[in-house]
Design an enzyme around this catalytic site. Structure first.
Site, PDB file in Angstrom:
ATOM      1  N   HIS A  63      -6.133  -5.407  -1.847  1.00  7.84           N
ATOM      2  CA  HIS A  63      -6.751  -5.541  -0.520  1.00  7.84           C
ATOM      3  C   HIS A  63      -6.822  -6.989  -0.063  1.00  7.84           C
ATOM      4  O   HIS A  63      -7.276  -7.259   1.043  1.00  7.84           O
ATOM      5  CB  HIS A  63      -8.163  -4.940  -0.529  1.00  7.84           C
ATOM      6  CG  HIS A  63      -8.178  -3.447  -0.563  1.00  7.84           C
ATOM      7  ND1 HIS A  63      -9.338  -2.713  -0.723  1.00  7.84           N
ATOM      8  CD2 HIS A  63      -7.177  -2.542  -0.457  1.00  7.84           C
ATOM      9  CE1 HIS A  63      -9.049  -1.417  -0.711  1.00  7.84           C
ATOM     10  NE2 HIS A  63      -7.744  -1.294  -0.559  1.00  7.84           N
TER      11      HIS A  63
ATOM     12  N   HIS B 164       0.297   4.657  -2.133  1.00  2.00           N
ATOM     13  CA  HIS B 164       0.147   5.961  -1.504  1.00  2.00           C
ATOM     14  C   HIS B 164       1.228   6.933  -1.969  1.00  2.00           C
ATOM     15  O   HIS B 164       1.000   8.141  -2.012  1.00  2.00           O
ATOM     16  CB  HIS B 164       0.180   5.823   0.023  1.00  2.00           C
ATOM     17  CG  HIS B 164      -1.108   5.316   0.595  1.00  2.00           C
ATOM     18  ND1 HIS B 164      -1.668   5.822   1.753  1.00  2.00           N
ATOM     19  CD2 HIS B 164      -1.957   4.353   0.173  1.00  2.00           C
ATOM     20  CE1 HIS B 164      -2.805   5.188   2.014  1.00  2.00           C
ATOM     21  NE2 HIS B 164      -2.992   4.284   1.068  1.00  2.00           N
TER      22      HIS B 164
ATOM     23  N   ARG C 147       0.826  -1.206   0.000  1.00  2.00           N
ATOM     24  CA  ARG C 147       0.000   0.000   0.000  1.00  2.00           C
ATOM     25  C   ARG C 147       0.866   1.264   0.000  1.00  2.00           C
ATOM     26  O   ARG C 147       0.482   2.293  -0.559  1.00  2.00           O
ATOM     27  CB  ARG C 147      -0.928  -0.022   1.210  1.00  2.00           C
ATOM     28  CG  ARG C 147      -2.039   1.018   1.159  1.00  2.00           C
ATOM     29  CD  ARG C 147      -3.185   0.685   2.090  1.00  2.00           C
ATOM     30  NE  ARG C 147      -2.801   0.668   3.496  1.00  2.00           N
ATOM     31  CZ  ARG C 147      -2.694  -0.424   4.237  1.00  2.00           C
ATOM     32  NH1 ARG C 147      -2.917  -1.626   3.706  1.00  2.00           N
ATOM     33  NH2 ARG C 147      -2.360  -0.346   5.513  1.00  2.00           N
TER      34      ARG C 147
ATOM     35  N   ASN D 165      -2.392   8.330   5.660  1.00  2.00           N
ATOM     36  CA  ASN D 165      -1.120   7.611   5.743  1.00  2.00           C
ATOM     37  C   ASN D 165      -0.749   7.165   7.159  1.00  2.00           C
ATOM     38  O   ASN D 165       0.279   6.512   7.355  1.00  2.00           O
ATOM     39  CB  ASN D 165       0.011   8.476   5.185  1.00  2.00           C
ATOM     40  CG  ASN D 165      -0.055   8.601   3.673  1.00  2.00           C
ATOM     41  OD1 ASN D 165      -0.483   7.676   2.992  1.00  2.00           O
ATOM     42  ND2 ASN D 165       0.350   9.746   3.151  1.00  2.00           N
TER      43      ASN D 165
END
Length: 324
Positions: free
Chosen positions: A195, A70, A66, A97
């Site tokens: 996910h 990000h 992730r 974050n």
């Protein structure tokens, strides 16, 4: 002849699994094997370190995957998510974050690379390579990562808020967000499959359990038989408990996420939203089981091209949390 290490075998196999996509703009300067002459063991070093990390802490795979996403969605894939706040508040301190983990792992990999090839490998490329390797090490696909990114010098709290799609996103805002980065609707549904790894804090989806429309109700798009199980884990206003995004296999990269979403058991509104578009719904119901692994590598390469700094732009940071 000694057998080839797993990493080398996978590298040779990758061309069959994931075709390279045409490069454009600054991404043209990215290439497979960018460090082949300047730091020939770079990818091996990253893989070896990540093998050690995931063996001890497999739950870090999701957060590290992730982290690359990000990073890329804010200012492009330039390592800006790694910078500490100094004169201004940085991306890593923005609410989206705060759940990221694994910064020390990136620092550990950077230290190893600096010992082998001082000032050569960017933190932005480390993020891209680590993301690939944690997927491989959790039984997912391998893809060749084009490298040659350079590190940015700017990181802003406000830009993380503006660019990272929240878990409450509907399908139109998700498609718009991805399109603004040059990514397709297929990239959206494929990258959402990430996910399958990791967990979420209850407060990222508890509104769907307790107060969806402000009347103390639950989200009608969430499986009504799943809601009681989630309520047992997540009490109102719980901001600390973690829930598996792909229950039963959150440490394994597989297509279980799509099974959950198809049963209306995705944790986030942004997961449920994927059933509201004909293309993303079709992928979830009919295509993910056969092509997700191959597609994921292609979409990760696409994402890894967003807003990259190459050539003489940016810098190669000595430490990932600080500009030089």
């Amino acid at each position: 002849m000694a057998p080839k290490p797993l990493f080398i075998f996978l590298l040779n196999l990758a061309a069959i699994l994931v075709p390279l996509l045409p490069l454009s703009a600054n991404a043209q300067a990215l290439k497979i094997g960018f460090y082949s002459k300047t730091c020939p063991k770079a990818e091996d070093i990253v893989f070896q370190e990540m093998t050690k990390v995931i063996k001890v802490s497999p739950s870090l795979a999701g957060p590290l995957l992730r982290m690359h996403f990000h990073d890329c969605f804010v200012r492009g894939c330039d390592g800006s998510v790694l910078l500490n706040s100094s004169k201004n508040t940085a991306e890593k301190d923005a609410p989206p974050n705060l759940s990221l983990r694994g910064y020390s792992v990136i620092d550990r990999v950077k230290t190893k690379l600096e010992r082998s090839c001082k000032g050569i490998v960017s933190c932005a490329d480390i993020l891209a390579l680590v993301a690939r390797d944690v997927v491989v090490l959790t039984n997912g696909p391998f893809w060749k990562v084009p490298t040659g990114r350079r590190d940015g010098r700017v990181s802003r709290f406000s830009e993380a808020l503006a660019n990272l799609p929240p878990p409450t996103s509907n399908i139109s805002s998700l498609k718009s967000s991805f399109a603004s980065k040059g990514l397709s609707t297929k990239d959206l549904v494929v990258l959402s499959g990430g996910h399958t790894l990791g967990t979420s804090h209850c407060n990222s989806f508890s509104n769907r359990l307790y107060n969806f429309t402000g009347k103390g109700d639950s989200d009608p798009t969430l499986d009504k038989n799943y809601i009681p199980a989630l309520k047992k884990k997540c009490k109102p206003n719980d901001a600390t408990t973690l829930v598996e995004m792909d229950p039963g296999s959150f440490k394994t990269f597989d297509n279980g996420y799509y099974t959950q979403v198809s049963k209306r058991r995705g944790l986030f509104q942004s997961d449920a939203a994927l059933l509201q578009d004909s293309q993303t719904k079709d992928y979830i119901l009919n295509k993910a089981s056969a092509s997700f692994f191959k597609d994921f590598g292609v979409s990760m390469v696409n994402m890894g091209k967003i807003g990259v700094l190459t050539g003489k732009s940016g810098e190669i940071r000595k430490q990932c949390a600080f500009v030089n």
